[in-house]
Design a protein around this motif. Structure first.
Motif, short mmCIF file in Angstrom:
data_model
loop_
_atom_site.label_atom_id
_atom_site.label_comp_id
_atom_site.label_asym_id
_atom_site.label_seq_id
_atom_site.Cartn_x
_atom_site.Cartn_y
_atom_site.Cartn_z
N GLY A 140 -126.73 152.16 -30.04
CA GLY A 140 -125.69 151.89 -31.02
C GLY A 140 -125.19 153.09 -31.80
N VAL A 141 -125.43 154.28 -31.30
CA VAL A 141 -125.02 155.48 -32.03
C VAL A 141 -123.50 155.56 -32.21
N PRO A 142 -122.70 155.33 -31.18
CA PRO A 142 -121.24 155.43 -31.41
C PRO A 142 -120.73 154.51 -32.50
N ALA A 143 -121.16 153.27 -32.48
CA ALA A 143 -120.73 152.34 -33.53
C ALA A 143 -121.25 152.79 -34.88
N HIS A 144 -122.48 153.29 -34.89
CA HIS A 144 -123.06 153.77 -36.14
C HIS A 144 -122.25 154.94 -36.70
N LEU A 145 -121.84 155.87 -35.84
CA LEU A 145 -121.08 157.02 -36.31
C LEU A 145 -119.72 156.60 -36.88
N ALA A 146 -119.08 155.66 -36.23
CA ALA A 146 -117.81 155.17 -36.76
C ALA A 146 -118.02 154.51 -38.12
N GLU A 147 -119.10 153.76 -38.23
CA GLU A 147 -119.43 153.12 -39.51
C GLU A 147 -119.75 154.17 -40.58
N VAL A 148 -120.51 155.19 -40.20
CA VAL A 148 -120.86 156.24 -41.15
C VAL A 148 -119.60 156.94 -41.65
N LEU A 149 -118.70 157.28 -40.74
CA LEU A 149 -117.47 157.95 -41.15
C LEU A 149 -116.66 157.06 -42.08
N ASP A 150 -116.56 155.79 -41.74
CA ASP A 150 -115.85 154.85 -42.61
C ASP A 150 -116.50 154.81 -43.99
N LEU A 151 -117.81 154.74 -44.04
CA LEU A 151 -118.52 154.70 -45.33
C LEU A 151 -118.37 156.02 -46.09
N ARG A 152 -118.41 157.14 -45.37
CA ARG A 152 -118.32 158.45 -46.03
C ARG A 152 -116.93 158.69 -46.63
N LEU A 153 -115.94 157.95 -46.15
CA LEU A 153 -114.62 158.07 -46.74
C LEU A 153 -114.46 157.12 -47.93
N ARG A 154 -115.40 156.24 -48.10
CA ARG A 154 -115.40 155.36 -49.27
C ARG A 154 -116.25 156.02 -50.36
N GLU A 155 -117.00 155.26 -51.09
CA GLU A 155 -117.83 155.82 -52.16
C GLU A 155 -119.15 156.33 -51.59
N LEU A 156 -119.56 157.51 -52.00
CA LEU A 156 -120.82 158.07 -51.53
C LEU A 156 -121.99 157.52 -52.33
N PRO A 157 -123.09 157.18 -51.65
CA PRO A 157 -124.30 156.81 -52.40
C PRO A 157 -124.77 158.01 -53.23
N PRO A 158 -125.39 157.77 -54.35
CA PRO A 158 -125.84 158.87 -55.20
C PRO A 158 -126.72 159.90 -54.48
#
Length: 178
Positions: free
Chosen positions: A75-93
Protein backbone atom coordinates in the motif's frame (compact mmCIF):
# COMPACT_ATOMS: atom_id res chain seq x y z
CA UNK A 1 -18.76 8.46 42.20
CA UNK A 2 -15.41 9.34 40.68
CA UNK A 3 -12.64 6.72 40.76
CA UNK A 4 -9.30 7.75 42.18
CA UNK A 5 -6.37 7.47 39.84
CA UNK A 6 -3.42 5.39 40.87
CA UNK A 7 0.01 6.93 41.21
CA UNK A 8 1.09 5.22 37.96
CA UNK A 9 -1.95 6.61 36.11
CA UNK A 10 -1.23 10.12 37.38
CA UNK A 11 2.41 9.79 36.34
CA UNK A 12 1.43 8.57 32.86
CA UNK A 13 -1.06 11.44 32.47
CA UNK A 14 1.61 13.96 33.48
CA UNK A 15 4.09 12.45 31.02
CA UNK A 16 1.48 12.62 28.25
CA UNK A 17 0.72 16.29 29.04
CA UNK A 18 4.43 17.09 28.93
CA UNK A 19 4.87 15.28 25.61
CA UNK A 20 1.87 17.08 24.09
CA UNK A 21 3.22 20.41 25.33
CA UNK A 22 6.65 19.58 23.93
CA UNK A 23 5.18 18.80 20.51
CA UNK A 24 3.47 22.18 20.50
CA UNK A 25 6.51 24.11 21.76
CA UNK A 26 8.96 22.38 19.40
CA UNK A 27 6.50 22.93 16.55
CA UNK A 28 6.18 26.60 17.34
CA UNK A 29 9.80 27.39 18.26
CA UNK A 30 12.00 24.57 16.92
CA UNK A 31 14.54 22.54 18.86
CA UNK A 32 16.69 25.55 19.69
CA UNK A 33 13.92 28.03 20.58
CA UNK A 34 11.77 25.74 22.72
CA UNK A 35 12.68 25.69 26.40
CA UNK A 36 12.11 23.28 29.27
CA UNK A 37 10.42 26.15 31.14
CA UNK A 38 8.09 26.84 28.20
CA UNK A 39 7.19 23.17 27.88
CA UNK A 40 6.60 22.90 31.62
CA UNK A 41 4.46 26.03 31.67
CA UNK A 42 2.32 24.76 28.78
CA UNK A 43 1.93 21.37 30.52
CA UNK A 44 1.14 22.99 33.87
CA UNK A 45 4.02 21.31 35.69
CA UNK A 46 7.27 22.29 37.35
CA UNK A 47 10.28 22.27 34.97
CA UNK A 48 11.98 19.63 37.11
CA UNK A 49 9.17 17.19 36.22
CA UNK A 50 9.96 17.56 32.51
CA UNK A 51 13.52 16.43 33.16
CA UNK A 52 12.40 13.77 35.62
CA UNK A 53 10.13 12.20 32.99
CA UNK A 54 12.32 12.62 29.90
CA UNK A 55 15.89 13.16 31.10
CA UNK A 56 16.89 15.98 28.77
CA UNK A 57 15.53 18.41 26.23
CA UNK A 58 17.24 16.41 23.45
CA UNK A 59 15.63 13.14 24.55
CA UNK A 60 12.22 14.82 24.76
CA UNK A 61 12.71 16.37 21.32
CA UNK A 62 13.62 13.01 19.74
CA UNK A 63 10.49 11.45 21.18
CA UNK A 64 8.23 14.42 20.40
CA UNK A 65 9.10 14.56 16.71
CA UNK A 66 9.14 10.85 15.95
CA UNK A 67 6.32 10.09 13.51
CA UNK A 68 3.85 7.63 14.94
CA UNK A 69 2.74 5.79 11.83
CA UNK A 70 4.42 2.63 10.53
CA UNK A 71 4.65 2.08 6.80
CA UNK A 72 4.90 -1.34 5.25
CA UNK A 73 5.68 -2.11 1.63
CA UNK A 74 2.02 -2.99 1.02
CA UNK A 75 0.00 0.00 0.00
CA UNK A 76 2.91 2.41 -0.34
CA UNK A 77 1.60 4.28 -3.41
CA UNK A 78 -1.75 4.99 -1.80
CA UNK A 79 0.01 5.89 1.42
CA UNK A 80 2.26 8.39 -0.36
CA UNK A 81 -0.69 10.06 -2.05
CA UNK A 82 -2.40 10.27 1.33
CA UNK A 83 0.74 11.65 2.97
CA UNK A 84 1.09 14.34 0.33
CA UNK A 85 -2.57 15.27 0.70
CA UNK A 86 -2.15 15.48 4.49
CA UNK A 87 1.12 17.43 4.24
CA UNK A 88 -0.67 20.07 2.20
CA UNK A 89 -3.27 20.40 4.95
CA UNK A 90 -2.40 21.09 8.59
CA UNK A 91 0.84 19.61 9.88
CA UNK A 92 0.81 17.62 13.12
CA UNK A 93 2.83 19.38 15.82
CA UNK A 94 5.51 16.66 15.81
CA UNK A 95 6.03 16.98 12.06
CA UNK A 96 6.13 20.77 12.27
CA UNK A 97 8.72 20.57 15.06
CA UNK A 98 10.93 18.17 13.16
CA UNK A 99 10.79 20.17 9.95
CA UNK A 100 11.39 23.48 11.70
CA UNK A 101 14.45 22.08 13.48
CA UNK A 102 16.06 19.66 11.03
CA UNK A 103 18.38 22.25 9.50
CA UNK A 104 19.58 23.71 12.78
CA UNK A 105 19.69 20.76 15.16
CA UNK A 106 21.93 17.72 14.59
CA UNK A 107 19.50 15.59 16.62
CA UNK A 108 16.57 16.68 14.46
CA UNK A 109 18.60 16.11 11.28
CA UNK A 110 19.34 12.55 12.40
CA UNK A 111 15.67 11.84 13.19
CA UNK A 112 14.58 13.31 9.84
CA UNK A 113 17.25 11.44 7.85
CA UNK A 114 16.42 8.12 9.53
CA UNK A 115 12.70 8.62 8.92
CA UNK A 116 13.19 9.57 5.28
CA UNK A 117 15.54 6.61 4.75
CA UNK A 118 12.94 4.27 6.22
CA UNK A 119 10.33 5.68 3.83
CA UNK A 120 12.75 5.44 0.90
CA UNK A 121 13.61 1.83 1.70
CA UNK A 122 9.95 0.82 2.00
CA UNK A 123 8.98 2.55 -1.23
CA UNK A 124 12.00 1.18 -3.08
CA UNK A 125 11.04 -2.35 -2.09
CA UNK A 126 7.78 -1.97 -4.05
CA UNK A 127 9.54 -0.82 -7.23
CA UNK A 128 11.34 -2.67 -10.00
CA UNK A 129 14.57 -1.64 -11.70
CA UNK A 130 18.15 -0.97 -10.74
CA UNK A 131 17.39 2.66 -9.94
CA UNK A 132 14.45 1.96 -7.60
CA UNK A 133 16.21 3.38 -4.53
CA UNK A 134 17.07 6.61 -6.35
CA UNK A 135 13.51 6.97 -7.69
CA UNK A 136 12.11 6.30 -4.23
CA UNK A 137 14.45 8.87 -2.67
CA UNK A 138 13.37 11.47 -5.22
CA UNK A 139 9.68 10.84 -4.48
CA UNK A 140 10.18 10.97 -0.71
CA UNK A 141 12.32 14.11 -1.03
CA UNK A 142 9.72 15.71 -3.27
CA UNK A 143 7.05 15.25 -0.62
CA UNK A 144 9.41 16.84 1.91
CA UNK A 145 10.00 19.78 -0.45
CA UNK A 146 6.28 20.24 -1.09
CA UNK A 147 5.65 20.24 2.65
CA UNK A 148 8.29 22.89 3.27
CA UNK A 149 7.07 25.03 0.38
CA UNK A 150 3.46 24.86 1.58
CA UNK A 151 3.88 25.32 5.33
CA UNK A 152 7.07 27.29 5.82
CA UNK A 153 7.41 29.29 2.62
CA UNK A 154 3.68 29.74 1.91
CA UNK A 155 4.04 29.04 -1.82
CA UNK A 156 0.70 30.28 -3.24
CA UNK A 157 0.34 27.54 -5.89
CA UNK A 158 0.14 24.95 -3.13
CA UNK A 159 -2.28 26.80 -0.87
CA UNK A 160 -5.63 25.57 -2.19
CA UNK A 161 -5.00 22.30 -4.01
CA UNK A 162 -7.87 19.83 -4.02
CA UNK A 163 -7.43 16.15 -3.28
CA UNK A 164 -8.12 15.41 -6.97
CA UNK A 165 -5.35 17.76 -8.08
CA UNK A 166 -2.96 16.17 -5.61
CA UNK A 167 -3.94 12.68 -6.81
CA UNK A 168 -3.24 13.66 -10.42
CA UNK A 169 0.27 14.78 -9.49
CA UNK A 170 1.03 11.75 -7.36
CA UNK A 171 -0.29 9.41 -10.05
CA UNK A 172 2.39 10.70 -12.41
CA UNK A 173 5.04 10.20 -9.69
CA UNK A 174 3.88 6.73 -8.83
CA UNK A 175 3.16 5.36 -12.32
CA UNK A 176 6.70 3.96 -12.70
CA UNK A 177 6.29 1.79 -9.59
CA UNK A 178 5.38 -1.32 -11.55
Amino acid sequence: MQERKSRAEKRAATAARILDAARFEFGAHGAVGATIRGIASRAGVDPSLVLQHYGSKQALFALAVRPADDLTADGVPAHLAEVLDLRLRELPPATRALMRSMLTSPEAATVARDYLQERTTNLSSTMVGDDSEVRAAVIVSSILGVTIARHFLDLPALADLTSDQIAAVTDSWLRPLS
